[in-house]
Design a protein around this motif. Structure first.
Motif, PDB file in Angstrom:
ATOM      1  N   MET A   1       0.854  -1.190   0.000  1.00 31.72           N
ATOM      2  CA  MET A   1       0.000   0.000   0.000  1.00 31.72           C
ATOM      3  C   MET A   1       0.890   1.241   0.000  1.00 31.72           C
ATOM      4  SD  MET A   1      -2.607  -1.437   2.916  1.00 31.72           S
ATOM      5  CE  MET A   1      -3.704  -0.018   2.885  1.00 31.72           C
ATOM      6  N   GLY A   2       1.989   1.136  -0.714  1.00 33.83           N
ATOM      7  CA  GLY A   2       2.957   2.225  -0.761  1.00 33.83           C
ATOM      8  C   GLY A   2       4.045   1.881  -1.754  1.00 33.83           C
ATOM      9  N   ASN A   3       5.297   1.966  -1.303  1.00 32.57           N
ATOM     10  CA  ASN A   3       6.425   1.758  -2.202  1.00 32.57           C
ATOM     11  C   ASN A   3       7.482   0.893  -1.530  1.00 32.57           C
ATOM     12  OD1 ASN A   3       8.302   2.027  -4.277  1.00 32.57           O
ATOM     13  ND2 ASN A   3       9.138   3.926  -3.432  1.00 32.57           N
ATOM     14  N   LEU A   4       7.742  -0.269  -2.107  1.00 28.89           N
ATOM     15  CA  LEU A   4       8.815  -1.143  -1.637  1.00 28.89           C
ATOM     16  C   LEU A   4      10.068  -0.765  -2.415  1.00 28.89           C
ATOM     17  CD1 LEU A   4       9.770  -3.540   0.055  1.00 28.89           C
ATOM     18  CD2 LEU A   4       8.950  -5.056  -1.756  1.00 28.89           C
ATOM     19  N   LYS A   5      11.014  -0.124  -1.737  1.00 30.60           N
ATOM     20  CA  LYS A   5      12.172   0.464  -2.415  1.00 30.60           C
ATOM     21  C   LYS A   5      13.311  -0.539  -2.579  1.00 30.60           C
ATOM     22  CE  LYS A   5      13.185   4.711  -1.232  1.00 30.60           C
ATOM     23  NZ  LYS A   5      13.562   5.875  -0.391  1.00 30.60           N
ATOM     24  N   ASP A   6      13.838  -0.591  -3.800  1.00 28.54           N
ATOM     25  CA  ASP A   6      15.035  -1.386  -4.119  1.00 28.54           C
ATOM     26  C   ASP A   6      14.897  -2.855  -3.715  1.00 28.54           C
ATOM     27  OD1 ASP A   6      16.281   0.963  -5.049  1.00 28.54           O
ATOM     28  OD2 ASP A   6      16.908   1.470  -3.012  1.00 28.54           O
TER      29      ASP A   6
ATOM     30  N   ILE B   1       9.689 -17.902   8.917  1.00 27.62           N
ATOM     31  CA  ILE B   1       8.293 -17.474   8.812  1.00 27.62           C
ATOM     32  C   ILE B   1       7.792 -17.906   7.434  1.00 27.62           C
ATOM     33  CG2 ILE B   1       6.689 -15.525   8.836  1.00 27.62           C
ATOM     34  CD1 ILE B   1       8.754 -14.015  10.533  1.00 27.62           C
ATOM     35  N   TYR B   2       6.885 -18.864   7.422  1.00 28.40           N
ATOM     36  CA  TYR B   2       6.434 -19.442   6.158  1.00 28.40           C
ATOM     37  C   TYR B   2       4.978 -19.109   5.829  1.00 28.40           C
ATOM     38  CZ  TYR B   2      10.722 -22.097   6.836  1.00 28.40           C
ATOM     39  OH  TYR B   2      12.036 -22.443   7.039  1.00 28.40           O
ATOM     40  N   ASN B   3       4.231 -18.658   6.823  1.00 28.92           N
ATOM     41  CA  ASN B   3       2.829 -18.291   6.609  1.00 28.92           C
ATOM     42  C   ASN B   3       2.568 -16.953   7.290  1.00 28.92           C
ATOM     43  OD1 ASN B   3       1.720 -20.910   5.379  1.00 28.92           O
ATOM     44  ND2 ASN B   3       2.686 -21.643   7.260  1.00 28.92           N
ATOM     45  N   ALA B   4       2.330 -15.926   6.489  1.00 32.65           N
ATOM     46  CA  ALA B   4       2.131 -14.594   7.066  1.00 32.65           C
ATOM     47  C   ALA B   4       1.552 -13.646   6.024  1.00 32.65           C
ATOM     48  CB  ALA B   4       3.453 -14.038   7.587  1.00 32.65           C
ATOM     49  N   THR B   5       0.903 -12.597   6.533  1.00 32.89           N
ATOM     50  CA  THR B   5       0.473 -11.490   5.682  1.00 32.89           C
ATOM     51  C   THR B   5       1.356 -10.296   6.014  1.00 32.89           C
ATOM     52  OG1 THR B   5      -1.816 -12.264   5.613  1.00 32.89           O
ATOM     53  CG2 THR B   5      -1.424  -9.951   5.061  1.00 32.89           C
ATOM     54  N   VAL B   6       2.020  -9.770   5.004  1.00 27.68           N
ATOM     55  CA  VAL B   6       2.922  -8.632   5.188  1.00 27.68           C
ATOM     56  C   VAL B   6       2.293  -7.413   4.523  1.00 27.68           C
ATOM     57  CG1 VAL B   6       5.242  -7.721   4.817  1.00 27.68           C
ATOM     58  CG2 VAL B   6       4.904 -10.187   5.118  1.00 27.68           C
ATOM     59  N   LYS B   7       1.996  -6.395   5.325  1.00 27.55           N
ATOM     60  CA  LYS B   7       1.402  -5.170   4.791  1.00 27.55           C
ATOM     61  C   LYS B   7       2.463  -4.073   4.791  1.00 27.55           C
ATOM     62  CE  LYS B   7      -2.804  -4.152   6.019  1.00 27.55           C
ATOM     63  NZ  LYS B   7      -3.972  -3.663   6.817  1.00 27.55           N
ATOM     64  N   ILE B   8       2.701  -3.488   3.631  1.00 28.85           N
ATOM     65  CA  ILE B   8       3.704  -2.435   3.485  1.00 28.85           C
ATOM     66  C   ILE B   8       2.986  -1.125   3.196  1.00 28.85           C
ATOM     67  CG2 ILE B   8       5.566  -1.591   2.006  1.00 28.85           C
ATOM     68  CD1 ILE B   8       6.427  -4.560   1.733  1.00 28.85           C
ATOM     69  N   VAL B   9       3.151  -0.154   4.097  1.00 33.09           N
ATOM     70  CA  VAL B   9       2.476   1.140   3.979  1.00 33.09           C
ATOM     71  C   VAL B   9       3.532   2.241   3.888  1.00 33.09           C
ATOM     72  CG1 VAL B   9       0.827   2.720   5.035  1.00 33.09           C
ATOM     73  CG2 VAL B   9       0.565   0.255   5.374  1.00 33.09           C
ATOM     74  N   GLY B  10       3.417   3.116   2.892  1.00 31.19           N
ATOM     75  CA  GLY B  10       4.398   4.185   2.732  1.00 31.19           C
ATOM     76  C   GLY B  10       5.676   3.676   2.083  1.00 31.19           C
ATOM     77  N   ASP B  11       6.765   4.418   2.277  1.00 33.85           N
ATOM     78  CA  ASP B  11       8.062   4.043   1.707  1.00 33.85           C
ATOM     79  C   ASP B  11       8.785   3.089   2.649  1.00 33.85           C
ATOM     80  OD1 ASP B  11       7.657   5.634  -0.507  1.00 33.85           O
ATOM     81  OD2 ASP B  11       8.643   7.383   0.361  1.00 33.85           O
TER      82      ASP B  11
ATOM     83  N   THR C   1      11.880  -0.122   2.961  1.00 32.84           N
ATOM     84  CA  THR C   1      12.997  -0.869   2.394  1.00 32.84           C
ATOM     85  C   THR C   1      13.005  -2.284   2.966  1.00 32.84           C
ATOM     86  OG1 THR C   1      14.556  -0.257   4.137  1.00 32.84           O
ATOM     87  CG2 THR C   1      14.351   1.263   2.261  1.00 32.84           C
ATOM     88  N   LEU C   2      13.831  -3.126   2.379  1.00 29.69           N
ATOM     89  CA  LEU C   2      13.957  -4.497   2.884  1.00 29.69           C
ATOM     90  C   LEU C   2      14.543  -4.486   4.294  1.00 29.69           C
ATOM     91  CD1 LEU C   2      13.256  -7.257   1.691  1.00 29.69           C
ATOM     92  CD2 LEU C   2      15.655  -7.522   1.058  1.00 29.69           C
ATOM     93  N   ASP C   3      15.386  -3.505   4.568  1.00 26.98           N
ATOM     94  CA  ASP C   3      15.951  -3.357   5.909  1.00 26.98           C
ATOM     95  C   ASP C   3      14.846  -3.076   6.925  1.00 26.98           C
ATOM     96  OD1 ASP C   3      18.417  -3.256   7.491  1.00 26.98           O
ATOM     97  OD2 ASP C   3      17.925  -1.152   7.808  1.00 26.98           O
ATOM     98  N   ASP C   4      13.846  -2.283   6.515  1.00 27.51           N
ATOM     99  CA  ASP C   4      12.708  -2.003   7.401  1.00 27.51           C
ATOM    100  C   ASP C   4      11.920  -3.281   7.692  1.00 27.51           C
ATOM    101  OD1 ASP C   4      13.232   0.761   7.468  1.00 27.51           O
ATOM    102  OD2 ASP C   4      12.121   1.078   5.603  1.00 27.51           O
ATOM    103  N   VAL C   5      11.786  -4.126   6.678  1.00 24.51           N
ATOM    104  CA  VAL C   5      11.070  -5.393   6.868  1.00 24.51           C
ATOM    105  C   VAL C   5      11.814  -6.255   7.884  1.00 24.51           C
ATOM    106  CG1 VAL C   5      10.226  -7.492   5.760  1.00 24.51           C
ATOM    107  CG2 VAL C   5      10.132  -5.319   4.523  1.00 24.51           C
ATOM    108  N   GLU C   6      13.136  -6.309   7.744  1.00 21.27           N
ATOM    109  CA  GLU C   6      13.927  -7.119   8.675  1.00 21.27           C
ATOM    110  C   GLU C   6      13.825  -6.575  10.097  1.00 21.27           C
ATOM    111  OE1 GLU C   6      18.321  -9.153   8.971  1.00 21.27           O
ATOM    112  OE2 GLU C   6      18.178  -7.165   8.089  1.00 21.27           O
ATOM    113  N   LYS C   7      13.869  -5.258  10.243  1.00 19.26           N
ATOM    114  CA  LYS C   7      13.766  -4.663  11.579  1.00 19.26           C
ATOM    115  C   LYS C   7      12.411  -4.968  12.208  1.00 19.26           C
ATOM    116  CE  LYS C   7      17.067  -0.884  10.937  1.00 19.26           C
ATOM    117  NZ  LYS C   7      17.246   0.583  10.776  1.00 19.26           N
ATOM    118  N   THR C   8      11.373  -5.039  11.380  1.00 20.31           N
ATOM    119  CA  THR C   8      10.049  -5.386  11.901  1.00 20.31           C
ATOM    120  C   THR C   8      10.023  -6.836  12.364  1.00 20.31           C
ATOM    121  OG1 THR C   8       8.996  -3.785  10.420  1.00 20.31           O
ATOM    122  CG2 THR C   8       7.588  -5.495  11.357  1.00 20.31           C
ATOM    123  N   ILE C   9      10.625  -7.712  11.584  1.00 19.07           N
ATOM    124  CA  ILE C   9      10.694  -9.129  11.971  1.00 19.07           C
ATOM    125  C   ILE C   9      11.396  -9.277  13.316  1.00 19.07           C
ATOM    126  CG2 ILE C   9      11.674 -11.384  11.388  1.00 19.07           C
ATOM    127  CD1 ILE C   9      11.449 -10.546   8.419  1.00 19.07           C
TER     128      ILE C   9
END
Length: 385
Positions: free
Chosen positions: A208-213, A228-238, A240-248
């Motif tokens: 729901m935004g922009n997944l950068k690089d 993590i093999y079963n999950a819903t990942v919601k991306i809002v705004g800008d 990065t993959l680093d942000d995804v890892e920090k959330t995990i």
């Protein structure tokens, strides 16, 4: 992107994931840190492991105290519309702020480290209250620093209290760095990642935004690295993959903040206030405060209310009076949230609602569950049951 872990490190990480007790998790993390790679690609993971290890040790100690019947003063249950922690160095005037702005009886002393456990007070703002919590002062080599930071993590917002008898810029940098080192960031992120683990169905990525690089496949691969093999990942705004890892890993947590420039009645205060305002480029509101002159007291409640994006909704029974005390919700809340906060039965048997106030097109407008409420609305919910 996380590093490809050597087999020994991956095995220890797997041991941590499978461990059932805090003691076993602590052992696994300690062993993992001994064999984990130290290069840049593993920074997030190493940071998480060290912080998680400290948290587990603290949790274990807290549990031991509970079993002995001990009381943990650093666990402060939330009251009122929201909880705001006053965070600062020794003698910055946190106690005087609570003493001046609430009815709490607080010991105010020029001696440093007078407050060694959290102190609370209720700040009245119109028809709601905010809970102010004074965290014990932080300074280098103080043993309870992580507990004071823990209070910030649990709160809805943090107020950085800066002493104008000293250098406020130096204090600000110290407090912000201390919080960041412990996983609390005060700068509002450009985007956010929400990960909901599911029982089945694989990994679904909703952008729901922009997944950068990075690509959706990169996100899925990253989650699988962390088992993590079963999950819903919601991306809002800008994001990065680093942000995804920090959330995990849960390595950073955004906390709304306000800056209180305290002791504004001092002769040298004006010059320091001007210098700080010239230095500060962030978005946090600044309150100039003095317990002696009472300057800034009226700003506290309004600032917290606006900072936290709150709205007040007043409930009404059919043909009844409007409630004196409002429900306090976040901006963007709907009638569904109102019903849910009152009782699940209202939501399950919901028929319709009537609204009077800013969000209504006309007084008594009939609306459904998805109607967005506004501050000052009066809501009358009709339901079966």
């Amino acid at each position: 992107m996380p590093a490809n872990l050597p087999p020994e490190a991956q095995a220890k990480l797997n041991e941590y994931s499978e461990a059932k007790t805090p003691e076993a998790k602590i052992r696994a993390l300690e062993e993992f840190l001994k064999v984990a790679p130290k290069h840049k690609g593993a920074e997030n993971l190493l940071y998480w492991a060290k912080r998680r290890l400290a948290e587990l040790k603290e949790e274990l100690e807290t549990e031991r105290r509970k079993r002995k019947g001990g009381y943990n003063p650093f666990v402060v249950e939330k009251e009122g519309a929201a909880q705001v922690v006053l965070f600062g160095i020794p003698n910055s005037g946190k106690s005087s702020i609570i003493a001046t702005s609430t009815r709490a009886k607080v010991e105010v002393s020029p001696r440093p480290f007078t407050t060694l456990v959290p102190v609370t007070g209720m700040l009245q703002y119109e028809d709601i209250q905010f809970q102010l919590v004074e965290a014990p002062p932080v300074a280098p080599n103080v043993k309870w620093v992580h507990r004071s930071v823990g209070l910030v993590k649990n709160a809805d917002a943090v107020a950085l209290v800066l002493d104008l008898s000293l250098d406020p810029i130096k204090q600000y940098k110290y407090l912000v760095n201390l919080l960041e080192e412990n996983g609390v960031v005060l700068k509002k992120p450009k985007g956010r990642v929400e990960i909901t683990k599911e029982r089945a169905g694989g990994i679904k990525v909703v952008i729901m935004g922009n997944l950068k690089d990075a690509s959706v496949d990169d996100v899925k691969s990253l989650l699988k690295v962390y088992k993590i093999y079963n999950a819903t990942v919601k991306i809002v705004g800008d994001v990065t993959l680093d942000d995804v890892e920090k959330t995990i890993l849960g390595t950073s947590q955004y906390k709304p903040s306000v800056i209180i420039l305290n002791k504004a009645d001092l002769p040298e205060a004006k010059e320091k206030i001007d210098k700080f305002k010239e230095f500060y480029k962030g978005d946090s509101p600044i309150i100039v405060f003095s317990s002696r002159t009472k300057d800034g007291i009226q700003e506290l409640g309004r600032t917290f209310f606006e900072l936290l994006d709150l709205v007040r909704v007043y409930t009404k029974k059919p043909n009844g009076d409007v409630a004196d005390k409002p429900l306090v919700l976040k901006k963007g809340a709907t009638v569904r949230d109102v019903a849910k906060s009152i009782h699940s039965r209202m939501l399950e048997g919901f028929k319709y609602a009537k609204v009077w106030g800013p969000s209504a097109k006309y007084p008594g407008e009939r609306v459904g569950l998805d109607h967005e409420v506004a501050d000052g609305d009066v809501i009358e919910i009709h339901y079966k049951g």
